[in-house]
Design a protein around this motif. Structure first.
Motif, PDB file in Angstrom:
ATOM      1  N   ASP A 161      -3.262 -30.751  39.634  1.00 18.19           N
ATOM      2  CA  ASP A 161      -3.776 -29.794  38.651  1.00 18.19           C
ATOM      3  C   ASP A 161      -4.965 -29.072  39.264  1.00 18.19           C
ATOM      4  N   PRO A 162      -4.980 -27.732  39.298  1.00 20.10           N
ATOM      5  CA  PRO A 162      -6.107 -27.008  39.904  1.00 20.10           C
ATOM      6  C   PRO A 162      -7.434 -27.266  39.193  1.00 20.10           C
ATOM      7  N   ALA A 163      -7.402 -27.672  37.943  1.00 19.70           N
ATOM      8  CA  ALA A 163      -8.653 -28.006  37.257  1.00 19.70           C
ATOM      9  C   ALA A 163      -9.222 -29.323  37.752  1.00 19.70           C
ATOM     10  N   GLY A 164      -8.385 -30.169  38.352  1.00 20.84           N
ATOM     11  CA  GLY A 164      -8.800 -31.497  38.766  1.00 20.84           C
ATOM     12  C   GLY A 164      -8.227 -32.547  37.834  1.00 20.84           C
ATOM     13  N   ARG A 165      -8.167 -33.777  38.315  1.00 25.70           N
ATOM     14  CA  ARG A 165      -7.636 -34.861  37.495  1.00 25.70           C
ATOM     15  C   ARG A 165      -8.486 -35.044  36.243  1.00 25.70           C
ATOM     16  N   VAL A 166      -7.816 -35.228  35.120  1.00 28.05           N
ATOM     17  CA  VAL A 166      -8.531 -35.371  33.855  1.00 28.05           C
ATOM     18  C   VAL A 166      -9.395 -36.626  33.861  1.00 28.05           C
ATOM     19  N   GLU A 167      -8.960 -37.684  34.580  1.00 31.19           N
ATOM     20  CA  GLU A 167      -9.771 -38.900  34.645  1.00 31.19           C
ATOM     21  C   GLU A 167     -11.141 -38.616  35.246  1.00 31.19           C
ATOM     22  N   LEU A 168     -11.184 -37.795  36.301  1.00 29.98           N
ATOM     23  CA  LEU A 168     -12.464 -37.471  36.922  1.00 29.98           C
ATOM     24  C   LEU A 168     -13.274 -36.541  36.032  1.00 29.98           C
ATOM     25  N   ARG A 169     -12.651 -35.574  35.414  1.00 27.55           N
ATOM     26  CA  ARG A 169     -13.395 -34.640  34.567  1.00 27.55           C
ATOM     27  C   ARG A 169     -13.992 -35.354  33.356  1.00 27.55           C
TER      28      ARG A 169
ATOM     29  N   TRP B 152     -18.000 -30.115  41.741  1.00 25.17           N
ATOM     30  CA  TRP B 152     -17.560 -29.736  40.405  1.00 25.17           C
ATOM     31  C   TRP B 152     -18.343 -28.533  39.909  1.00 25.17           C
ATOM     32  N   MET B 153     -17.702 -27.753  39.102  1.00 26.77           N
ATOM     33  CA  MET B 153     -18.339 -26.659  38.378  1.00 26.77           C
ATOM     34  C   MET B 153     -18.214 -26.947  36.882  1.00 26.77           C
ATOM     35  N   VAL B 154     -19.323 -26.833  36.160  1.00 29.32           N
ATOM     36  CA  VAL B 154     -19.293 -26.857  34.702  1.00 29.32           C
ATOM     37  C   VAL B 154     -19.475 -25.412  34.263  1.00 29.32           C
ATOM     38  N   LEU B 155     -18.418 -24.831  33.712  1.00 28.11           N
ATOM     39  CA  LEU B 155     -18.359 -23.387  33.502  1.00 28.11           C
ATOM     40  C   LEU B 155     -18.546 -23.007  32.036  1.00 28.11           C
ATOM     41  N   PRO B 156     -19.115 -21.830  31.786  1.00 32.81           N
ATOM     42  CA  PRO B 156     -19.013 -21.260  30.448  1.00 32.81           C
ATOM     43  C   PRO B 156     -17.539 -21.134  30.075  1.00 32.81           C
ATOM     44  N   GLU B 157     -17.240 -21.328  28.821  1.00 31.74           N
ATOM     45  CA  GLU B 157     -15.843 -21.373  28.389  1.00 31.74           C
ATOM     46  C   GLU B 157     -15.067 -20.130  28.789  1.00 31.74           C
ATOM     47  N   ARG B 158     -15.721 -18.971  28.736  1.00 29.76           N
ATOM     48  CA  ARG B 158     -15.005 -17.724  28.995  1.00 29.76           C
ATOM     49  C   ARG B 158     -14.598 -17.564  30.461  1.00 29.76           C
ATOM     50  N   HIS B 159     -15.188 -18.361  31.358  1.00 36.37           N
ATOM     51  CA  HIS B 159     -14.891 -18.203  32.786  1.00 36.37           C
ATOM     52  C   HIS B 159     -13.913 -19.240  33.328  1.00 36.37           C
ATOM     53  N   VAL B 160     -13.554 -20.237  32.536  1.00 43.87           N
ATOM     54  CA  VAL B 160     -12.680 -21.300  33.041  1.00 43.87           C
ATOM     55  C   VAL B 160     -11.344 -20.732  33.498  1.00 43.87           C
ATOM     56  N   GLY B 161     -10.702 -19.941  32.650  1.00 45.52           N
ATOM     57  CA  GLY B 161      -9.400 -19.375  32.988  1.00 45.52           C
ATOM     58  C   GLY B 161      -9.456 -18.482  34.211  1.00 45.52           C
ATOM     59  N   GLU B 162     -10.529 -17.705  34.352  1.00 42.80           N
ATOM     60  CA  GLU B 162     -10.660 -16.802  35.498  1.00 42.80           C
ATOM     61  C   GLU B 162     -10.726 -17.581  36.812  1.00 42.80           C
ATOM     62  N   VAL B 163     -11.503 -18.666  36.831  1.00 39.42           N
ATOM     63  CA  VAL B 163     -11.638 -19.468  38.048  1.00 39.42           C
ATOM     64  C   VAL B 163     -10.328 -20.174  38.368  1.00 39.42           C
TER      65      VAL B 163
ATOM     66  N   PHE C  23     -20.235 -27.028  47.105  1.00 42.79           N
ATOM     67  CA  PHE C  23     -20.899 -25.831  46.593  1.00 42.79           C
ATOM     68  C   PHE C  23     -20.369 -24.551  47.232  1.00 42.79           C
ATOM     69  N   ALA C  24     -20.123 -24.582  48.549  1.00 39.48           N
ATOM     70  CA  ALA C  24     -19.619 -23.376  49.208  1.00 39.48           C
ATOM     71  C   ALA C  24     -18.262 -22.973  48.630  1.00 39.48           C
ATOM     72  N   HIS C  25     -17.411 -23.955  48.373  1.00 42.93           N
ATOM     73  CA  HIS C  25     -16.113 -23.659  47.765  1.00 42.93           C
ATOM     74  C   HIS C  25     -16.292 -23.069  46.369  1.00 42.93           C
ATOM     75  N   ALA C  26     -17.259 -23.606  45.621  1.00 45.81           N
ATOM     76  CA  ALA C  26     -17.534 -23.074  44.288  1.00 45.81           C
ATOM     77  C   ALA C  26     -17.949 -21.609  44.367  1.00 45.81           C
ATOM     78  N   LEU C  27     -18.819 -21.273  45.326  1.00 44.37           N
ATOM     79  CA  LEU C  27     -19.243 -19.871  45.472  1.00 44.37           C
ATOM     80  C   LEU C  27     -18.054 -18.963  45.786  1.00 44.37           C
ATOM     81  N   ARG C  28     -17.159 -19.439  46.650  1.00 42.97           N
ATOM     82  CA  ARG C  28     -15.984 -18.628  46.984  1.00 42.97           C
ATOM     83  C   ARG C  28     -15.130 -18.373  45.742  1.00 42.97           C
ATOM     84  N   LEU C  29     -14.903 -19.417  44.973  1.00 42.01           N
ATOM     85  CA  LEU C  29     -14.082 -19.263  43.776  1.00 42.01           C
ATOM     86  C   LEU C  29     -14.741 -18.331  42.769  1.00 42.01           C
ATOM     87  N   LEU C  30     -16.029 -18.495  42.548  1.00 41.05           N
ATOM     88  CA  LEU C  30     -16.743 -17.648  41.591  1.00 41.05           C
ATOM     89  C   LEU C  30     -16.752 -16.193  42.041  1.00 41.05           C
TER      90      LEU C  30
END
Length: 472
Positions: A152-160, A323-334, A186-193
């Protein structure tokens, strides 16, 4: 003539491709192929070769062809054959890894520094191998079959779920598992954002920070604007028309110190008024020594802050989980940018970390390492007070590094002198934004990573460090 994959009986999965070609028939071709495999290192000394019948069936040749090829190579000394042990590659048949070099010439070796005091790495000798292995085994044994398919691209639910509980308790983060997206750091997070256009320029960044992050943003088309710093942290009062700001509010990197409470509130007010976004880099928030822990800025407004963390400082950069904790409106975009399946973070490592968190192993490890790093910090400060009292030490209330202020104009010479003595150091000037205004002082200094050396090497590293400073 033909090629086939052969699986060594004792090295499950270690396939060897034998190309049977050239003059002389099948036996000569097989003898050449085996000899080349040993000479080139594809068959290591001690490797047990398949029985005659198995290899003959794999290659589609007669059993006697294999037996004769083995016998010839035994006679030449490439192989050995003993009753009950089978046919093996001879121990003395180890190939030269430096063919073509003049006889007697030693191959060049890449040598690292004798003492590595660069920032950015924890004491890797402190990795909790036993506890991590126990979590990994449990994760592997209990994993449902779906784990071994596309992730799952969001990550395993157990970890989240485990992260949502831990981050709320330890860092004051307000989240649900649905707002957490797993990444590799963090670098991967910046790329995704950046790719998701969640981050767009102009983006304010602290005037001192990691050049790698600025370069990454620049390559993604995000223009960065340097934000001056003072004793209270980033000058967020100078924010104007920027679309967002990247901050290290718990422990400014690299100068040290938290973002002042008034400025934390002010930057959130700015984001609300301007519709801007705050990216919070919580790179070493667990490690504090002389002050109360500073909670996450994200807790002030989860809809205006992207909280980013990882295990690169707390566990190891080799684990490659963030991990990224995102505002709800940005989850789908990422998630749309990340793709339909997990391509970066190992699912088994995710499950292992989930178990590690849920059982309290992560908390115990962090407490143990916090004590170790506190003691190292104290030893660094004491050594400098005794042997280099003219050197000012700052930024040591938290984190894994200290900033040593140097007399003006001495940084480059000090770093060079340290290099000649085998000490690797980062100069403070290397972290200054290239477009920082003149109002941002260009201090001379060193960024010393006191977490990097192993326990047994730390005393020698400190001793070597103290010999590098210019005289007062």
């Amino acid at each position: 003539m033909s090629g086939s994959w052969v699986n060594s009986a004792e090295r499950i999965g270690a396939d060897l491709h034998l190309e049977l070609s050239g003059p002389g028939g099948r036996r000569a071709a097989l003898t050449r192929a085996l000899r080349d495999a040993v000479r080139g290192g594809r068959l290591a000394p001690g490797t047990r070769l398949p029985p005659y019948r198995s290899l003959a069936a794999d290659l589609g040749v007669a059993r006697n062809t294999v037996a004769d090829a083995y016998a010839e190579l035994v006679a030449e000394g490439w192989l050995t054959a003993r009753q009950g042990s089978g046919t093996r590659v001879a121990e003395r048949a180890a190939p030269s890894r430096h063919a073509g070099k003049a006889p007697g010439t030693a191959p060049p070796r890449a040598r690292g520094p004798r003492h590595d005091l660069r920032q950015g790495t924890p004491d890797v000798s402190g990795f909790p191998r036993t506890a991590w292995l126990a979590s990994y085994r449990r994760a592997l044994q209990q994993a449902p079959n779906e784990v071994f398919g596309p992730g799952d691209p969001a990550g395993r639910v157990e970890l989240r779920e485990a992260l949502a509980e831990y981050l709320a308790r330890a860092r004051g983060v307000r989240s649900t598992p649905e707002r957490i997206v797993i990444c590799s750091g963090f670098a991967h997070a910046l790329r995704l954002l950046s790719e998701a256009r969640v981050l767009r320029g102009p983006l304010a960044v602290e005037a001192y920070g990691l050049p790698h992050h600025r370069d990454l943003l620049s390559r993604a088309g995000v223009r960065t604007v340097p934000l001056p710093l003072d004793e209270r942290g980033a000058r967020v009062d100078l924010l104007e028309r920027e679309r967002g700001v990247l901050l290290t509010p718990a422990h400014q990197f690299p100068t040290g110190g938290p973002l002042h409470a008034g400025r934390r509130a002010a930057v959130v007010d700015w984001a609300r008024a301007r519709g801007g976004l705050i990216v919070e880099d919580d790179y070493d928030g667990e490690f504090r020594y002389d002050r109360k822990p500073v909670g996450a800025l994200q807790g002030l407004d989860p809809e205006r802050v992207v909280f980013v963390g990882s295990v690169s400082k707390s566990l190891s950069p080799a684990v490659r989980l963030g991990w990224m904790v995102l505002p709800e409106r940005h989850v789908g975009e990422v998630l749309a940018v990340k793709g339909e399946r997990e391509a970066w973070a190992s699912v088994l490592d995710q499950l292992s970390l989930a178990d590690f968190l849920a059982r309290g192993s992560y908390d115990r490890h962090v407490r143990r390492m916090r004590q170790r790093y506190r003691e190292r910090r104290d030893r660094l400060v004491a050594a400098l007070a005794e042997r280099a009292p003219h050197i000012e030490v700052t930024g040591v209330a938290a984190g894994l590094h200290a900033v040593l202020r140097l007399p003006p104009g001495t940084e480059a010479a000090t770093v060079a002198r340290a290099g000649r003595l085998g000490v690797a150091l980062d100069g403070l000037s290397g972290f200054r934004h290239p477009r920082a205004p003149e109002t941002v002082p260009a201090y001379d200094g060193l960024v010393v990573g006191y977490a990097t050396p192993s326990e047994h090497a730390y005393a020698a590293a400190l001793d070597a460090l103290c010999t590098t400073f210019p005289n007062p």
